[in-house]
Write an enzyme that holds these catalytic residues in place. Sequence first.
Site, PDB file in Angstrom:
ATOM      1  N   SER A 120       0.899   0.928   5.135  1.00 51.70           N
ATOM      2  CA  SER A 120      -0.295   1.706   5.457  1.00 51.70           C
ATOM      3  C   SER A 120      -0.009   2.743   6.551  1.00 51.70           C
ATOM      4  O   SER A 120       0.834   3.622   6.359  1.00 51.70           O
ATOM      5  CB  SER A 120      -1.425   0.740   5.834  1.00 51.70           C
ATOM      6  OG  SER A 120      -2.665   1.385   5.839  1.00 51.70           O
ATOM      7  N   ASP A 215      -6.796   0.772  -4.556  1.00 54.04           N
ATOM      8  CA  ASP A 215      -6.602   1.190  -3.167  1.00 54.04           C
ATOM      9  C   ASP A 215      -6.899   2.676  -3.064  1.00 54.04           C
ATOM     10  O   ASP A 215      -6.352   3.467  -3.826  1.00 54.04           O
ATOM     11  CB  ASP A 215      -5.140   0.912  -2.763  1.00 54.04           C
ATOM     12  CG  ASP A 215      -4.817   1.289  -1.322  1.00 54.04           C
ATOM     13  OD1 ASP A 215      -5.690   1.848  -0.638  1.00 54.04           O
ATOM     14  OD2 ASP A 215      -3.681   1.026  -0.900  1.00 54.04           O
ATOM     15  N   HIS A 245      -5.430  -2.792  -1.223  1.00 48.97           N
ATOM     16  CA  HIS A 245      -4.705  -2.391  -0.022  1.00 48.97           C
ATOM     17  C   HIS A 245      -4.478  -3.603   0.875  1.00 48.97           C
ATOM     18  O   HIS A 245      -5.366  -4.415   1.056  1.00 48.97           O
ATOM     19  CB  HIS A 245      -5.539  -1.339   0.726  1.00 48.97           C
ATOM     20  CG  HIS A 245      -4.836  -0.721   1.887  1.00 48.97           C
ATOM     21  ND1 HIS A 245      -3.989   0.346   1.740  1.00 48.97           N
ATOM     22  CD2 HIS A 245      -4.845  -1.006   3.207  1.00 48.97           C
ATOM     23  CE1 HIS A 245      -3.519   0.697   2.921  1.00 48.97           C
ATOM     24  NE2 HIS A 245      -4.017  -0.115   3.833  1.00 48.97           N
TER      25      HIS A 245
END
Length: 283
Positions: A120, A215, A245
């Site tokens: 991320s 996501d 995610h």
Amino acid sequence: TNLAMPKVDGLHVTDRRIPGPHAPIRIRIYRPFYLEPNPSAIVHYHGGGWVVGDLDTHDRSARMLAVGSRCVVIAVDYRLAPEHPFPAPGEDAVAAYEWITMNAGELSINPDAVAVMGDSAGGNLAAVVAQLARHLDSPDPIAQGLLYPATDFRLQTPSMKLFGEGFFLTRESIEWFKHQYIPDDVDSRQPLLSPLLADNLEGVAPACVWTAGFDPLRDEGRNYADALEKAGVVTNYRCYDDQVHGFFGMGVVPGGMELIEEVSAQMGRFIRAQIQLREVTKR
């Protein structure tokens, strides 16, 4: 991200501080037992929107990554927004990478086989470090591992519209993180923030990119993999269609542990393949 993650044993774990641009940076070194001498290493940057997360939130996934990849993992506790907004996290990320490669002997790792990796926001930092490494004195990363990375702050992709609410990471929280991380007078389209928008990706480290099907960041991860490939960078792309995610820290979800083991093993294999490739081209 320790969503009921079991704690993996079979490794030495040590904390230490290294010099940073403004203050010492904490790192945590995960060394699996029975590694070959002079092993590869992965410099790992945690996710959390550049605002949350630390060595402890990602401790269990870092352990699994080390054991699964058969590499030394060095997790970096970079400064966080809003107290330390852009460019502080990236400055720490680069400084840690440089220090680790320059002090490889002391760390008992191979200076020419150091990868960068992150999930991320950490994937964003790993991509930025891989781009900047082309202009540093230290060796280039042997590889970059990007787990559902943030690569494009324009936030205009179809997946951003499709999965912007109801799938763990929301568009609203992304906007909030962006506001904390990026000062109002800074252009978020610059490559230090949106690595996808770099003019030239030639010569950056070979990449493994993993995304999740549900996501909001799915498409920007895919787009970055495509851009790397177009620039002639060796790129492995994989979308886990049924995941959301953050799956790399969700050992509790059905099949979650197998997935984390799979990604970790893929990263290790990818690094070893790049080392072999480099040795072949040297001959």
